[in-house]
Every structure is written in C-alpha cells, then in structure tokens.
Design a protein around this motif. Structure first.
Motif, PDB file in Angstrom:
ATOM      1  N   PHE A 170     -33.064 -36.598 -27.659  1.00  0.00           N
ATOM      2  CA  PHE A 170     -33.438 -37.995 -27.443  1.00  0.00           C
ATOM      3  C   PHE A 170     -33.174 -38.380 -25.991  1.00  0.00           C
ATOM      4  N   TYR A 171     -34.225 -38.792 -25.293  1.00  0.00           N
ATOM      5  CA  TYR A 171     -34.102 -39.091 -23.876  1.00  0.00           C
ATOM      6  C   TYR A 171     -33.409 -40.438 -23.661  1.00  0.00           C
ATOM      7  N   PRO A 172     -32.575 -40.553 -22.624  1.00  0.00           N
ATOM      8  CA  PRO A 172     -31.831 -41.801 -22.359  1.00  0.00           C
ATOM      9  C   PRO A 172     -32.674 -42.830 -21.612  1.00  0.00           C
ATOM     10  N   PHE A 173     -33.818 -43.167 -22.183  1.00  0.00           N
ATOM     11  CA  PHE A 173     -34.708 -44.175 -21.604  1.00  0.00           C
ATOM     12  C   PHE A 173     -34.837 -45.342 -22.567  1.00  0.00           C
ATOM     13  N   LYS A 174     -34.962 -46.542 -22.049  1.00  0.00           N
ATOM     14  CA  LYS A 174     -35.110 -47.727 -22.883  1.00  0.00           C
ATOM     15  C   LYS A 174     -36.325 -47.587 -23.800  1.00  0.00           C
ATOM     16  N   GLY A 175     -36.135 -47.979 -25.052  1.00  0.00           N
ATOM     17  CA  GLY A 175     -37.230 -47.966 -26.009  1.00  0.00           C
ATOM     18  C   GLY A 175     -37.431 -46.652 -26.743  1.00  0.00           C
ATOM     19  N   MET A 176     -36.677 -45.616 -26.385  1.00  0.00           N
ATOM     20  CA  MET A 176     -36.900 -44.315 -27.003  1.00  0.00           C
ATOM     21  C   MET A 176     -36.498 -44.264 -28.473  1.00  0.00           C
ATOM     22  N   HIS A 177     -35.697 -45.233 -28.960  1.00  0.00           N
ATOM     23  CA  HIS A 177     -35.311 -45.213 -30.373  1.00  0.00           C
ATOM     24  C   HIS A 177     -36.525 -45.375 -31.282  1.00  0.00           C
TER      25      HIS A 177
END
Length: 239
Positions: A170-177
């Motif tokens: 899981f990439y640590p970018f906003k919205g990736m959830h």
C-alpha cells in the motif's frame, strides 16, 4: 516465516467520533470475544478535536488489548490506516470505521473466506446514507472500475480483512485506502467480496462529500490506472 502475536489486528481510524467510541469498543470486544479470536485493537486518532483523543486514552487504560496512536494533526484516513498497519502484530488485519455504519458483528462473515482468498472485503447492502452520498458513491465506484478495469462493487466499505503482509504493497499517498483491493490484486493476491449490513449513522457527521469523495477520487483513479499499466511482474527460473 514470520510468527505473529495475534490472529487479528483491528485497525480503526478515529476523527471526531467521541460519542461512537464506547459503543464501538464494546461491539468489537463483545463480538471478537464471542468468536474466541486472539486479537488486538489499534485506534489511530487522526488529530481529533472533540475529546476523542482523551477518550481513547481512557479506553486504553481499561482495556489491555487496546492500544492508541495519536497524530499531532489531521493527516487523513490513508495515513491513519498506514500508521495502524505498522503497529499491527496480527497474522491478519481487519479495518473498520468508527461511525458504526458497518458493524463489527459482520466480521465473522468474512473470516471463512480467508481459507481461499488473501483479502476479503465487505460490500454494503441496503445503504443507509443520504441521497448525495449514495449518488457520489455509485458514480465513484463505477468510474473507478471503468478506468482501472476492476469489478469491485463497493471499494469504500470500511470492513476489510487481509493478510498482514499485503499492507507492504500500500503506497503512502493520500487517497490510496480506496484502492487497497486493486493494489492487492496487481501484486498477485486474491480478493473476495462479501455482502455486509449497513446502518444509519447515530452520532457525529460524515467526513466525506462531493469534493473529497468524487473529484479527488477521480484524480486518484487516473493515477492508479497509470500504476496498474506500469507495474513490473516477473518470475525467476530456478534449477
């Protein structure tokens, strides 16, 4: 092979949900104790300003299996999940929202599928949301699936269960959830959807609207499509 301290780690982001915290905690503990699961609960306070932070600390003092993480400011749901995943010591991670619109009572519906799948996600039926939220969700899921080539009916359902190892993808970018199932699939993991109940929100207010649900989600979807097309997959020949 890694040895895990628990079977399950329940990770819950918290942002201004003080009235939900006691019933949420009671529901999690009662349900998982009834199922005789070996588990831990991780609350991630995402910069709450309504007293939730203090309430979480009080709950942590009373409940041994509950731990708390506190952000210094609001960083968003993706950041809260990632912080909780890093502290998770369970073989499987369970995610939930604090609003109780999806109940911990539905967790056992997903667990049996872990025999054949790496990630099992809830699919909310009979949605109890306002019209605008329903429309934005339907449109958002439809556009997301069209652009990414996915077939996820309800990527926004907070109830998910997956192998601990998957969170490393899981990439640590906003919205990736919003894209956890897609990220799991493009990294070779099997994903299953299971219908779960959905309830009206009793306390607090939704943190999502047209702007941060639909438009931001559209931009994130385009990024995900790019990543999906550019991902590298290879197999090594062994003698």
């Amino acid at each position: 092979m890694q040895n895990y301290k628990y079977d399950f780690s329940i990770v819950v982001p918290i942002y201004n949900e003080i009235k939900n915290l006691s019933p949420l905690t009671d529901s999690i503990i009662n349900e998982l104790n009834e199922q005789q699961y070996n588990y831990q609960v991780i609350y991630v306070d995402d910069g709450s300003q309504d007293g939730s932070s203090q309430k979480i600390d009080l709950l942590q003092e009373k409940i041994n299996r509950l731990s708390a993480i506190h952000f210094t400011k609001n960083n968003g749901q993706t950041a809260a999940f990632l912080a909780g995943f890093k502290e998770a010591e369970g073989e499987y991670i369970i995610t939930l929202d604090a609003d109780l619109q999806v109940s911990p009572a539905d967790i056992p519906k997903l667990i049996p599928f872990l025999k054949d799948y790496d990630m099992v996600i809830g699919m909310r039926t009979n949605r109890n949301d306002g019209l605008i939220k329903k429309i934005s969700s339907v449109v958002g899921n439809g556009v997301r699936n069209f652009i990414t080539g996915e077939k996820i009916t309800d990527t926004g359902c907070p109830l998910k269960v997956f192998k601990n190892e998957i969170h490393k993808e899981f990439y640590p970018f906003k919205g990736m959830h919003r894209f956890y199932p897609t990220l799991a699939r493009i990294n070779g993991y099997k994903v299953k959807q299971v219908p779960v109940n959905h309830y009206p929100r009793k306390y607090g207010q939704s943190k999502y609207g047209i702007n941060n649900r639909m438009w931001r989600g559209l931009f994130d979807t385009l990024v995900m499509r790019w990543m999906k097309k550019r991902i590298i997959n290879y197999n090594i020949k062994r003698d």
